[in-house]
Design a protein around this motif. Structure first.
Motif, PDB file in Angstrom:
ATOM      1  N   LEU A 202      27.499   7.530  23.294  1.00 32.48           N
ATOM      2  CA  LEU A 202      27.072   8.116  22.020  1.00 32.48           C
ATOM      3  C   LEU A 202      27.777   7.988  20.990  1.00 32.48           C
ATOM      4  O   LEU A 202      28.934   8.306  21.098  1.00 32.48           O
ATOM      5  CB  LEU A 202      26.649   9.880  22.599  1.00 32.48           C
ATOM      6  CG  LEU A 202      26.473  10.657  21.033  1.00 32.48           C
ATOM      7  CD1 LEU A 202      25.147  10.404  20.566  1.00 32.48           C
ATOM      8  CD2 LEU A 202      26.492  12.110  21.631  1.00 32.48           C
ATOM      9  N   ARG A 208      25.795  15.338  17.431  1.00 32.63           N
ATOM     10  CA  ARG A 208      25.423  15.772  18.754  1.00 32.63           C
ATOM     11  C   ARG A 208      27.095  15.476  19.453  1.00 32.63           C
ATOM     12  O   ARG A 208      27.125  16.361  20.674  1.00 32.63           O
ATOM     13  CB  ARG A 208      24.321  14.567  19.313  1.00 32.63           C
ATOM     14  CG  ARG A 208      24.242  15.007  20.917  1.00 32.63           C
ATOM     15  CD  ARG A 208      22.942  14.148  21.090  1.00 32.63           C
ATOM     16  NE  ARG A 208      22.836  14.391  22.683  1.00 32.63           N
ATOM     17  CZ  ARG A 208      21.616  14.088  23.265  1.00 32.63           C
ATOM     18  NH1 ARG A 208      20.631  13.587  22.487  1.00 32.63           N
ATOM     19  NH2 ARG A 208      21.416  14.259  24.622  1.00 32.63           N
ATOM     20  N   TYR A 244      25.396  10.624  25.899  1.00 39.83           N
ATOM     21  CA  TYR A 244      24.243  11.600  25.335  1.00 39.83           C
ATOM     22  C   TYR A 244      24.196  12.573  26.485  1.00 39.83           C
ATOM     23  O   TYR A 244      23.279  13.497  26.729  1.00 39.83           O
ATOM     24  CB  TYR A 244      22.954  10.812  25.507  1.00 39.83           C
ATOM     25  CG  TYR A 244      22.659  10.122  24.205  1.00 39.83           C
ATOM     26  CD1 TYR A 244      22.072  10.463  23.416  1.00 39.83           C
ATOM     27  CD2 TYR A 244      23.433   8.407  24.229  1.00 39.83           C
ATOM     28  CE1 TYR A 244      22.014   9.996  22.032  1.00 39.83           C
ATOM     29  CE2 TYR A 244      23.165   7.968  22.862  1.00 39.83           C
ATOM     30  CZ  TYR A 244      22.491   8.640  21.929  1.00 39.83           C
ATOM     31  OH  TYR A 244      22.287   7.926  20.759  1.00 39.83           O
ATOM     32  N   GLN A 249      23.357  18.445  26.113  1.00 39.79           N
ATOM     33  CA  GLN A 249      22.217  18.101  26.377  1.00 39.79           C
ATOM     34  C   GLN A 249      20.970  19.033  26.738  1.00 39.79           C
ATOM     35  O   GLN A 249      19.960  18.872  26.672  1.00 39.79           O
ATOM     36  CB  GLN A 249      22.055  16.964  27.289  1.00 39.79           C
ATOM     37  CG  GLN A 249      22.338  17.450  28.665  1.00 39.79           C
ATOM     38  CD  GLN A 249      21.940  16.321  29.653  1.00 39.79           C
ATOM     39  OE1 GLN A 249      21.449  15.324  29.202  1.00 39.79           O
ATOM     40  NE2 GLN A 249      22.144  16.538  30.962  1.00 39.79           N
ATOM     41  N   TYR A 254      17.952  19.117  21.699  1.00 37.06           N
ATOM     42  CA  TYR A 254      18.387  17.860  22.427  1.00 37.06           C
ATOM     43  C   TYR A 254      17.644  17.637  23.714  1.00 37.06           C
ATOM     44  O   TYR A 254      17.489  16.417  24.241  1.00 37.06           O
ATOM     45  CB  TYR A 254      19.832  17.593  22.826  1.00 37.06           C
ATOM     46  CG  TYR A 254      20.606  17.371  21.627  1.00 37.06           C
ATOM     47  CD1 TYR A 254      20.450  16.816  20.450  1.00 37.06           C
ATOM     48  CD2 TYR A 254      21.754  18.564  21.357  1.00 37.06           C
ATOM     49  CE1 TYR A 254      21.379  16.990  19.221  1.00 37.06           C
ATOM     50  CE2 TYR A 254      22.555  18.736  20.198  1.00 37.06           C
ATOM     51  CZ  TYR A 254      22.211  17.775  19.196  1.00 37.06           C
ATOM     52  OH  TYR A 254      23.029  17.754  18.034  1.00 37.06           O
TER      53      TYR A 254
END
Length: 279
Positions: A202, A208, A244, A249, A254
């Motif tokens: 990521l 994020r 990610y 998450q 997300y």
């Protein structure tokens, strides 16, 4: 009657800026004892690429995969082995970084000498190689280095006293003993251990990454208090905040499955996240 054995090594390397992985094969430990009849034992290697991401990416194979060769022929060679290559041309990877993953699986098959029978392993698959290519300016300025590569599968066992030993042990515990990590969840099953559930780097979504770290810190404070980092300590997290699959998450923004539940009829409560191990 007797016994015999051999070891096949597959060593993959990628030159800087290359989209080709060269795999050097070596037959080692060709040993026998008693009466084996191995002189006529036929040894056949093969290679498959059972998975790739994206699936539309086309690969090219080169070098040489020899056909069946006898034990005696291989044994007589100064350095028994061969070279094989796998190439993914640029421009067919996932956006925005032209990223391509692949699983490269060697295998070996043995055919006993005529008139003899064999027990034990007559075929086998060594550890697969998992190359990944991308072209990212934040690691290597383009176009000077149009491609970078790494192995997606690794095993780490640092020596006692190595500075990365605790982090490596934490990752090992997350996979082998997930119940010993936080948050507590008996169903914890972290990604990154198998080819069909890889960790994904990521970078482009900075928010994020921050949210991943924030959720990990929240867990650390919950179990070890607000001063968890006192005494030059650090709360380790896995999967990393730069993936990610990090701790955020499971948040609604997300997790597409949770977003769908908020716009449909009421359903069962979301199961606890299984994707975090803090220690």
């Amino acid at each position: 009657m007797g016994q015999s054995r051999l070891v096949l090594l597959a060593i993959g390397t990628v030159a800087k800026g290359s989209r080709t992985m060269e795999v050097q094969y070596r037959y080692t430990h060709m040993e026998q004892s008693g009466v084996t009849g191995t002189s006529g034992l036929m040894i056949t290697p093969s290679v498959t690429v059972p998975q790739k991401w994206p699936t539309s990416a086309a690969s090219r194979q080169g070098g040489l995969i020899p056909g069946a060769q006898s034990w005696s022929v291989l044994k007589a060679q100064a350095a028994p082995g061969f070279l094989h290559t796998l190439t993914f041309d640029k421009g067919q990877g996932a956006k925005p970084d032209d990223t391509v993953f692949a699983v490269y699986q060697p295998s070996l098959r043995l055919q006993p000498t005529v008139g003899r029978t064999m027990t034990g392993e007559l075929s086998g698959k060594p550890y697969f190689l998992a190359p990944r290519w991308d072209a990212v300016s934040y690691i290597s300025p383009a176009p000077a280095v149009p491609s970078s590569a790494t192995g997606s599968r690794c095993r780490s066992a640092p020596k006692p006293g190595a500075k990365e030993r605790l982090a490596a042990q934490h990752i090992k515990d997350a996979y082998a003993k997930p119940k010993t990590t936080k948050p507590v969840n008996n169903a914890k099953d972290l990604p990154g251990r198998t080819a069909d559930r890889p960790l994904t780097r990521l970078y482009h979504d900075a928010q994020r990454r921050k949210d991943n770290r924030s959720q990990a810190i929240k867990t650390c404070k919950k179990y070890w208090g607000s001063n968890y980092a006192s005494g030059d300590k650090e709360c380790d997290e896995f999967p990393f905040a730069t993936t990610y699959q990090g701790a955020a998450q499971a948040l609604e923004q997300y997790d597409p499955t949770r977003r769908r539940r908020t716009t449909s009829r009421p359903g069962p409560p979301p199961r606890p996240t299984t994707e975090q191990a803090a220690g």
